[in-house]
Design an enzyme around this catalytic site. Structure first.
Site, PDB file in Angstrom:
ATOM      1  N   ARG A 159     -29.033 -29.233-104.768  1.00  0.00           N
ATOM      2  CA  ARG A 159     -28.392 -28.012-104.120  1.00  0.00           C
ATOM      3  C   ARG A 159     -28.652 -27.006-105.156  1.00  0.00           C
ATOM      4  NH1 ARG A 159     -27.749 -31.020-100.669  1.00  0.00           N
ATOM      5  NH2 ARG A 159     -26.373 -31.064 -98.776  1.00  0.00           N
ATOM      6  N   SER A 230     -21.097 -27.333 -96.181  1.00  0.00           N
ATOM      7  CA  SER A 230     -20.139 -27.703 -97.379  1.00  0.00           C
ATOM      8  C   SER A 230     -19.994 -26.470 -98.214  1.00  0.00           C
ATOM      9  CB  SER A 230     -21.099 -28.753 -98.150  1.00  0.00           C
ATOM     10  OG  SER A 230     -21.233 -29.819 -97.619  1.00  0.00           O
ATOM     11  N   GLU A 325     -20.722 -24.106-103.175  1.00  0.00           N
ATOM     12  CA  GLU A 325     -22.082 -24.549-102.889  1.00  0.00           C
ATOM     13  C   GLU A 325     -23.027 -23.086-102.250  1.00  0.00           C
ATOM     14  OE1 GLU A 325     -24.810 -26.687-100.188  1.00  0.00           O
ATOM     15  OE2 GLU A 325     -23.721 -25.087 -99.689  1.00  0.00           O
TER      16      GLU A 325
HETATM   17  N1  EPU Z   1     -14.537 -37.773 -96.752  1.00  0.00           N
HETATM   18  C1  EPU Z   1     -13.469 -37.739 -96.778  1.00  0.00           C
HETATM   19  N2  EPU Z   1     -12.794 -36.642 -95.866  1.00  0.00           N
HETATM   20  C2  EPU Z   1     -13.579 -35.882 -94.994  1.00  0.00           C
HETATM   21  C3  EPU Z   1     -15.019 -36.085 -95.067  1.00  0.00           C
HETATM   22  C4  EPU Z   1     -15.415 -37.071 -96.007  1.00  0.00           C
HETATM   23  O1  EPU Z   1     -12.695 -38.473 -97.193  1.00  0.00           O
HETATM   24  O2  EPU Z   1     -12.784 -34.956 -94.645  1.00  0.00           O
HETATM   25  C5  EPU Z   1     -15.123 -38.714 -97.536  1.00  0.00           C
HETATM   26  C6  EPU Z   1     -15.621 -39.920 -96.760  1.00  0.00           C
HETATM   27  O3  EPU Z   1     -15.368 -41.243 -97.670  1.00  0.00           O
HETATM   28  C7  EPU Z   1     -16.943 -40.050 -96.627  1.00  0.00           C
HETATM   29  C8  EPU Z   1     -17.331 -39.134 -97.866  1.00  0.00           C
HETATM   30  O4  EPU Z   1     -16.412 -38.310 -98.072  1.00  0.00           O
HETATM   31  O5  EPU Z   1     -17.612 -41.154 -96.410  1.00  0.00           O
HETATM   32  C9  EPU Z   1     -18.888 -38.341 -97.714  1.00  0.00           C
HETATM   33  O6  EPU Z   1     -18.715 -37.693 -96.667  1.00  0.00           O
HETATM   34  P1  EPU Z   1     -20.135 -37.191 -95.691  1.00  0.00           P
HETATM   35  O7  EPU Z   1     -21.090 -38.361 -95.460  1.00  0.00           O
HETATM   36  O8  EPU Z   1     -19.739 -36.095 -94.981  1.00  0.00           O
HETATM   37  O9  EPU Z   1     -20.665 -36.488 -96.810  1.00  0.00           O
HETATM   38  P2  EPU Z   1     -20.499 -35.328 -98.030  1.00  0.00           P
HETATM   39  O10 EPU Z   1     -20.719 -35.771 -99.514  1.00  0.00           O
HETATM   40  O11 EPU Z   1     -19.234 -34.665 -97.703  1.00  0.00           O
HETATM   41  C10 EPU Z   1     -23.060 -34.289 -98.271  1.00  0.00           C
HETATM   42  C11 EPU Z   1     -23.499 -32.967 -98.060  1.00  0.00           C
HETATM   43  C12 EPU Z   1     -23.821 -32.685 -96.811  1.00  0.00           C
HETATM   44  C13 EPU Z   1     -24.665 -33.573 -96.093  1.00  0.00           C
HETATM   45  C14 EPU Z   1     -23.958 -35.078 -96.165  1.00  0.00           C
HETATM   46  C15 EPU Z   1     -24.922 -36.091 -95.810  1.00  0.00           C
HETATM   47  C16 EPU Z   1     -23.145 -31.712 -99.975  1.00  0.00           C
HETATM   48  C17 EPU Z   1     -22.202 -30.545-100.971  1.00  0.00           C
HETATM   49  N3  EPU Z   1     -22.825 -31.853 -98.922  1.00  0.00           N
HETATM   50  O12 EPU Z   1     -21.586 -34.096 -97.747  1.00  0.00           O
HETATM   51  O13 EPU Z   1     -24.548 -31.350 -96.871  1.00  0.00           O
HETATM   52  O14 EPU Z   1     -24.964 -33.382 -94.666  1.00  0.00           O
HETATM   53  O15 EPU Z   1     -23.740 -35.125 -97.467  1.00  0.00           O
HETATM   54  O16 EPU Z   1     -25.784 -36.439 -96.692  1.00  0.00           O
HETATM   55  O17 EPU Z   1     -23.778 -32.114-100.923  1.00  0.00           O
HETATM   56  C18 EPU Z   1     -24.275 -28.962 -96.917  1.00  0.00           C
HETATM   57  O18 EPU Z   1     -24.803 -28.758 -97.875  1.00  0.00           O
HETATM   58  O19 EPU Z   1     -23.999 -27.831 -96.199  1.00  0.00           O
HETATM   59  C19 EPU Z   1     -23.992 -30.230 -96.156  1.00  0.00           C
HETATM   60  C20 EPU Z   1     -23.305 -30.200 -95.001  1.00  0.00           C
END
Ligand code: EPU
Length: 333
Positions: A159, A230, A325
């Site tokens: 990012r 995010s 972010e």
């Molecule tokens: N989780 C929770 N609570 C929640 C949501 C998620 O505990 O409310 C935990 C779950 O264990 C889940 C894990 O967090 O398995 C990861 O969640 P998710 O797969 O939604 O991915 P993320 O790490 O929260 C990142 C990116 C997203 C991208 C997704 C999928 C960043 C800051 N965010 O989110 O990017 O779509 O992975 O690859 O790296 C963005 O940058 O705006 C964005 C949406």
């Protein structure tokens, strides 16, 4: 070229924060963009480049000239696509996927423009822009020089890029090296289970469909519910520190990453019971703990108070400083 004064940006950022631009214009050609940049240069105005406003936080009014890059155009040269910065990212994904080119399918439904994509090095579901970026063209605002950057020169990271840290450059065009051969990334468990459940083969179309389904289920649509995706980066910790933390919190969500372990910021925030936490009109999404929503008319003060509480609670319990972010304007706020 029409350059307007004192323009509201409330409908030009997806968090719907109310702030005004001292000067504002929209550029549909490189020539218009250069003309606008020259206007700013002559008046010693700072230039802020804007795409669809889906990854910015307007912390206050913006002094200087805001230029919205609306340059259109997609040209294909075998497996390479040359795309103008004003094109919509998701439309590009749809058109490349349907013309049989692989590489962007995991990045379906990401809001924003093509010109903004390298700034954040957008990424999702195991793929990031850097995986296909070949080069890009940008204008150096202080000199009006036009330069082609190789991928290495863009200094892409998680990012992050040279352009996120240095706003002297305005990206006009992006070239992506795609492939006619399937090299689909299916590491994200949700993709695999979607394909299985719907009995779909691994194709660009099916992956894009799976990603669209997952995103739509997890992330509120910024066009209907004001948000910037995010709000915090996933923190990367040295392996020993992450391991020590995992001893105290055995359910800690963590992944291998360059430089240690990447932790899930959503999980950290969720553990604090902050889903649904609100300050004024801003609220932590009940759908995804990493997303902050403006329920209508929320102010900068409310947003930053909420962000402060989230950061403080995570810091107190886990000792981790969450990093915001999206880009915050004005700089240095
Ligand atoms: N989780 C929770 N609570 C929640 C949501 C998620 O505990 O409310 C935990 C779950 O264990 C889940 C894990 O967090 O398995 C990861 O969640 P998710 O797969 O939604 O991915 P993320 O790490 O929260 C990142 C990116 C997203 C991208 C997704 C999928 C960043 C800051 N965010 O989110 O990017 O779509 O992975 O690859 O790296 C963005 O940058 O705006 C964005 C949406």
């Amino acid at each position: 070229m029409n350059i307007h004064q004192n323009v509201s940006l409330a409908d030009k950022n997806t968090l719907r924060l109310d702030a005004r631009a001292e000067w504002y214009c929209e550029a549909f050609t490189v020539e218009a963009l250069l003309e606008a940049a020259e206007f700013a240069l002559n008046r010693k105005l700072k230039v802020i480049s804007l795409g669809e406003g889906s990854n910015i936080v307007l912390a206050g009014n913006l002094a200087g000239l805001v230029i919205k890059n609306r340059i259109p155009g997609v040209n294909r040269d075998a497996e390479v696509v040359h795309v103008a910065g004003g094109e919509n990212w998701h439309s590009l994904v749809r058109s490349t996927v349907s013309s049989g080119l692989f590489g962007l399918e995991n990045l379906a439904l990401i809001p924003g423009t093509v010109g903004a994509a390298p700034v954040q090095n957008i990424g999702a579901y195991g793929v990031e822009l850097g995986d296909t970026l070949l080069s890009l063209k940008a204008i150096h605002l202080p000199t009006l020089e036009q330069k082609t950057f190789s991928k290495a020169e863009c200094e892409l990271a998680y990012r992050d890029s040279l352009f996120k840290r240095n706003d002297e450059w305005l990206i006009t065009h992006v070239s992506l090296a795609l492939s006619k051969v399937s090299e689909c990334v299916t590491t994200y468990p949700g993709i695999v289970s979607y394909l299985k459940e719907h009995r779909l083969d691994v194709t660009g179309e099916s992956i894009a469909k799976a990603v669209t389904h997952i995103r739509a289920g997890k992330l509120p649509d910024p066009l209907r519910i004001p948000n910037v995706g995010s709000f915090f980066k996933n923190p990367v910790l040295e392996t020993e520190r992450a391991e020590a933390l995992a001893k105290v919190f055995p359910d800690l969500v963590q992944y291998e990453a360059t430089g240690g372990k990447k932790l899930s910021a959503a999980w950290l925030i969720d553990q604090m019971g902050l889903k649904g936490f609100r300050v004024g009109q801003f609220v932590v999404s009940n759908q995804h703990a990493l997303v902050i929503i403006n329920e209508g008319g929320g102010t900068q003060g409310e947003l930053f108070e909420l962000v402060g509480v989230v950061k403080q609670k995570v810091k107190y319990t886990f000792g981790i400083d969450l990093e915001i972010e999206p880009r915050i304007y004005p700089d240095g706020f």
